[in-house]
Structures are given as C-alpha cells and as structure tokens.
Design a protein around this motif. Structure first.
Motif, PDB file in Angstrom:
ATOM      1  N   UNK A   1       6.428 -50.125   9.434  1.00 44.00           N
ATOM      2  CA  UNK A   1       7.092 -49.067  10.194  1.00 44.00           C
ATOM      3  C   UNK A   1       7.049 -49.397  11.687  1.00 44.00           C
ATOM      4  N   UNK A   2       6.104 -48.853  12.428  1.00 46.84           N
ATOM      5  CA  UNK A   2       6.071 -49.061  13.874  1.00 46.84           C
ATOM      6  C   UNK A   2       4.818 -49.797  14.340  1.00 46.84           C
ATOM      7  N   UNK A   3       4.006 -50.375  13.369  1.00 44.19           N
ATOM      8  CA  UNK A   3       2.723 -50.961  13.757  1.00 44.19           C
ATOM      9  C   UNK A   3       2.402 -52.128  12.827  1.00 44.19           C
ATOM     10  N   UNK A   4       2.543 -53.361  13.337  1.00 39.03           N
ATOM     11  CA  UNK A   4       2.421 -54.538  12.476  1.00 39.03           C
ATOM     12  C   UNK A   4       1.037 -54.741  11.840  1.00 39.03           C
ATOM     13  N   UNK A   5      -0.068 -54.334  12.469  1.00 36.96           N
ATOM     14  CA  UNK A   5      -1.360 -54.502  11.788  1.00 36.96           C
ATOM     15  C   UNK A   5      -1.548 -53.596  10.572  1.00 36.96           C
ATOM     16  N   UNK A   6      -0.693 -52.590  10.398  1.00 39.60           N
ATOM     17  CA  UNK A   6      -0.972 -51.538   9.417  1.00 39.60           C
ATOM     18  C   UNK A   6      -0.985 -51.988   7.959  1.00 39.60           C
ATOM     19  N   UNK A   7      -0.073 -52.832   7.462  1.00 39.79           N
ATOM     20  CA  UNK A   7      -0.110 -53.158   6.025  1.00 39.79           C
ATOM     21  C   UNK A   7      -1.433 -53.777   5.573  1.00 39.79           C
ATOM     22  N   UNK A   8      -1.925 -54.756   6.298  1.00 41.58           N
ATOM     23  CA  UNK A   8      -3.205 -55.380   5.956  1.00 41.58           C
ATOM     24  C   UNK A   8      -4.325 -54.343   5.945  1.00 41.58           C
ATOM     25  N   UNK A   9      -4.414 -53.556   7.002  1.00 38.72           N
ATOM     26  CA  UNK A   9      -5.496 -52.584   7.126  1.00 38.72           C
ATOM     27  C   UNK A   9      -5.357 -51.457   6.101  1.00 38.72           C
ATOM     28  N   UNK A  10      -4.135 -51.038   5.825  1.00 42.58           N
ATOM     29  CA  UNK A  10      -3.918 -49.931   4.894  1.00 42.58           C
ATOM     30  C   UNK A  10      -4.339 -50.299   3.479  1.00 42.58           C
ATOM     31  N   UNK A  11      -4.037 -51.516   3.043  1.00 42.06           N
ATOM     32  CA  UNK A  11      -4.432 -51.933   1.701  1.00 42.06           C
ATOM     33  C   UNK A  11      -5.953 -51.872   1.540  1.00 42.06           C
ATOM     34  N   UNK A  12      -6.677 -52.323   2.549  1.00 44.27           N
ATOM     35  CA  UNK A  12      -8.135 -52.297   2.482  1.00 44.27           C
ATOM     36  C   UNK A  12      -8.661 -50.868   2.602  1.00 44.27           C
ATOM     37  N   UNK A  13      -7.982 -50.025   3.349  1.00 46.08           N
ATOM     38  CA  UNK A  13      -8.418 -48.623   3.422  1.00 46.08           C
ATOM     39  C   UNK A  13      -8.247 -47.933   2.077  1.00 46.08           C
ATOM     40  N   UNK A  14      -7.132 -48.179   1.399  1.00 45.81           N
ATOM     41  CA  UNK A  14      -6.933 -47.572   0.079  1.00 45.81           C
ATOM     42  C   UNK A  14      -8.062 -47.961  -0.874  1.00 45.81           C
ATOM     43  N   UNK A  15      -8.483 -49.226  -0.785  1.00 50.54           N
ATOM     44  CA  UNK A  15      -9.584 -49.676  -1.636  1.00 50.54           C
ATOM     45  C   UNK A  15     -10.908 -49.022  -1.229  1.00 50.54           C
ATOM     46  N   UNK A  16     -11.169 -48.969   0.078  1.00 53.24           N
ATOM     47  CA  UNK A  16     -12.424 -48.383   0.560  1.00 53.24           C
ATOM     48  C   UNK A  16     -12.513 -46.895   0.247  1.00 53.24           C
ATOM     49  N   UNK A  17     -11.367 -46.206   0.271  1.00 51.39           N
ATOM     50  CA  UNK A  17     -11.336 -44.768  -0.008  1.00 51.39           C
ATOM     51  C   UNK A  17     -11.297 -44.449  -1.500  1.00 51.39           C
ATOM     52  N   UNK A  18     -11.235 -45.483  -2.336  1.00 52.78           N
ATOM     53  CA  UNK A  18     -11.208 -45.269  -3.775  1.00 52.78           C
ATOM     54  C   UNK A  18      -9.875 -44.798  -4.315  1.00 52.78           C
ATOM     55  N   UNK A  19      -8.802 -44.921  -3.520  1.00 57.46           N
ATOM     56  CA  UNK A  19      -7.476 -44.509  -3.992  1.00 57.46           C
ATOM     57  C   UNK A  19      -6.944 -45.506  -5.012  1.00 57.46           C
ATOM     58  N   UNK A  20      -7.091 -46.801  -4.715  1.00 55.29           N
ATOM     59  CA  UNK A  20      -6.689 -47.880  -5.611  1.00 55.29           C
ATOM     60  C   UNK A  20      -7.660 -49.039  -5.451  1.00 55.29           C
ATOM     61  N   UNK A  21      -7.887 -49.820  -6.499  1.00 58.12           N
ATOM     62  CA  UNK A  21      -8.599 -51.078  -6.282  1.00 58.12           C
ATOM     63  C   UNK A  21      -7.746 -52.001  -5.425  1.00 58.12           C
TER      64      UNK A  21
END
Length: 397
Positions: free
Chosen positions: A300-320
């Motif tokens: 969207x408007x922030x290039x670092x976001x995809x990498x960081x978001x995938x790891x956040x989903x894992x850390x938050x237990x939303x998805x492995x």
C-alpha cells in the motif's frame, strides 16, 4: 550470471520449513537439496529462514520519492531508482507501482502517469526488482478512456484498477485540513479546484458505461483487474460481472464475504496488519485474515510492511508463518498471473530472501536474490566463497 548455493537454511518448501540447501543457476532455482559442487558463490544460510521473494501488487510509496513535500518535485528517474533500492532492501522482488490517473492535475495527473509509465519502461532493465505498472483509473476521469484503452491494447499495463474517490472528495471539501491537502496536491487555486470538482461531478451519469467499456478492453488484452474500496456485496458482484476478480480493500465484512464466496482474490494493506488496524477506521485486516477473508497483503503506502506484517501475524498467533508468508508471496503471484514465482521449487524464478527471524516482530533481511542475482547483502561474513567474476552481482546494503 553467477551460480549460487544457499547452504543450510530453513527453506519454506510447500507448507513447511525444511533444513536444506538450494542452488541457483541463471535466473532460476536449479535444485532443492543441492551440494556445493561447482557454485561460484556460496552463502551460509544456517540459522536463517529461506523464503520466496515478496510480490507486491499495490504499492504507491514511490510518490513520496517523487514529491516528498507538497509542491516539491524530484525527477522521476531519480525517484524510481531510489524506490528500487527501497523495495529490494525490504524483500520485495516483484513490485507493481500503483499509479493513479485521476481527473486532477498535479501528482496524479495524466501527464504524470505518462511520464511514470515511460520512465518505468525505460529504466526497467536497470532495476533489481521486477518492476511493473499498475494503473489505478479514477472512474470519473472520463477524458482518459481512449488513451487508457490504447495502453491496454499495447500491453503497457500489467494490472488495472477501478477507483472511485469522488464521494470522499466531495465530503472532504468542507474539512479545511483535508481540503488544503487536496488543493496543494493539484497545484490549483482553491476557487479553480471547486470549479473542477463541480464539472467532474456533473458527468456522473456517464461513468458506468465508461467502466464497462474499459473492463472489456482489459479483458481483451488479458489484463487482470481490481476494484478498489468495494462498499457493498452488490458492488462486488457488479464488478465481478465485468471480469474484475480482485477485490482490493473491501470496506466491510459482508463485502469481503461476497468476494470470498466466489473465489475472488481479496487484497488488504500490510500496514493495516502492522499498525493493528486501518488508518481510515475501516476493516481490520488481521480480523479478516483470521476469518479467511483476505488472501493477499500489499505494501500500500509503506514498503517495509509486507515482511513485517507476515511475522506479526505469526507472533500474534493469527497464522503460522508458513501460511502468513503465502499472503505476500505465492498468493499475490497467483492473483497477478505470475506462475513462475512465489514459491521455492526447481525451475521457478530465483527470487529468494534470507531472513534472520530470531526477534519475532523484527525480522532482519540478510540477503536478497532477484532473478538469480545477489542484489542485497547486509552481512558479508555469510559469504563462503566468491570468485572475482561473481563480485559484479553483489550489491552490498
């Protein structure tokens, strides 16, 4: 082109991480489970994750390189070169520059869209990331129809989106802060901006037919289409009937469910996941992901976001992480018809990331290989061997 061996990492193969080595030959992955053999460059991937490169189907942060402040412009070639370095250093190996062609002058004008397309086409061989053109058509921009149809027929557009921000523009005119931002972006006087908006709104009755004609042109050209900010299930069904199968940022759950029920790709912004919600106050992407109502994440408007978001989903237990990574790699590749990338397998395009995931919410990108070339390296001690000829393919971070 230098053959490369990635030795001893935990590679995402299919739906699981496997301790193995990968070899790269030319632009492709040559073998999973490879040995050192004749590779001219070997990289120590031990204790690192080996992941497919990120495919970003919607990113417009390049606008900040073009106009970092209202009224302050920089040359497009300089902005795009800087953007290429940014996307690669954030693991994005395939990037679709989401270019808005609106009815407004200035940053989102037709002149700017033309310059940007021409610059992308001219500079593409120089970029490390596979750089593509995602045209975001403001549906009230009726005067652009003929030229856009020509671009589609000529194969110059890689993705085509229908956007309608007119209601928001009309609503924001009475908000001084938002109004000033819109006016500054166009370079018009306040009075001229009001006159332009009134003229554009007066042509509303002609918009639906123009959408239908442009969708037909995109279908004929084999260009995949997105609808932006679908507000109702009926709106999603209407766009689907025109062959628009990517729902980009549906603004409520019932619309996302309509998209999911027919197998449409559903795109949300990775910054939404990273920040814990939408900056507009609309749908929370992590909730949609948990409910199976999001299949793709974009920068969207922030290039670092995809990498960081995938790891956040894992850390938050939303998805492995194995599933979260699909949202930024294999799923967007599939949604855009790029069947040669998004997964690690022999014969696939060698877009590969080496990531240190030791700190759960702060993954560190160690190396990026794009189309078989080592284009980013943040830790030179990982190089196990390199012949002098191989140095041409190494760009240190």
């Amino acid at each position: 082109m230098t053959d490369i061996l990635l030795e001893g990492g935990r590679a995402l193969i299919g739906s699981e991480f496997i301790e193995t080595s990968l070899s790269v030959s030319g632009t492709d992955i040559a073998q999973i489970g490879a040995s050192r053999s004749s590779a001219r460059l070997a990289i120590d991937a031990r204790n690192l994750l080996v992941l497919p490169g990120i495919v970003d189907l919607h990113g417009d942060a390049f606008e900040r390189q073009m106009m970092p402040r209202a009224g302050v412009d920089f040359p497009i070639d300089v902005a795009l070169a800087d953007t290429d370095r940014q996307v690669i250093s954030n693991g994005v190996t395939t990037v679709f520059h989401a270019t808005t062609w609106s009815w407004e002058p200035g940053l989102r004008s037709g002149d700017n869209a033309r310059r940007l397309l021409e610059a992308i086409e001219r500079q593409r061989p120089q970029f490390s990331a596979d750089t593509r053109f995602h045209l975001r058509h403001e549906t009230y921009n009726l005067d652009a129809e003929d030229e856009i149809s020509q671009w589609l027929a000529e194969g110059r557009v890689d993705l085509f989106a229908f956007n309608d921000h007119m209601d928001g523009v009309v609503a924001d005119i009475s908000n001084p802060r938002k109004r000033n931002r819109m006016v500054e972006r166009t370079g018009l006087s306040s009075e001229d901006f009001d006159r332009l908006v009134a003229h554009i709104v007066s042509r509303a009755a002609d918009v639906p037919a123009a959408i239908t004609r442009l969708a037909a042109a995109a279908r004929a050209a084999g260009v995949r289409m997105l609808s932006h900010d679908d507000a109702t299930p009926a709106m999603r069904r209407g766009f689907r009937s025109l062959g628009v199968t990517l729902a980009e940022f549906p603004i409520n759950e019932e619309t996302a469910r309509e998209a999911a029920s027919s197998g449409d790709a559903i795109v949300y912004g990775a910054p939404n996941v990273l920040r814990g919600g939408s900056h507009t106050g609309w749908t929370k992407a992590s909730d949609m992901i948990a409910k199976g109502l999001c299949s793709v994440l974009a920068s969207d408007y922030y290039y670092p976001a995809p990498l960081l978001a995938a790891f956040r989903l894992a850390a938050d237990g939303v998805l492995p992480l194995t599933e979260a990574w699909k949202l930024v790699s294999s799923a967007p590749a599939q949604a855009t018809g790029l069947t040669d990338r998004g997964t690690l397998a022999a014969g696939r395009r060698a877009d590969i990331l080496l990531v240190d995931g030791a700190v759960p919410l702060r993954p560190r990108l160690v190396a990026v290989i794009a189309a078989g070339k080592l284009v980013h390296l943040s830790d030179a001690t990982r190089l196990l061997s390199a012949a002098p000829a191989a140095r041409e393919s190494v760009v240190a971070a």
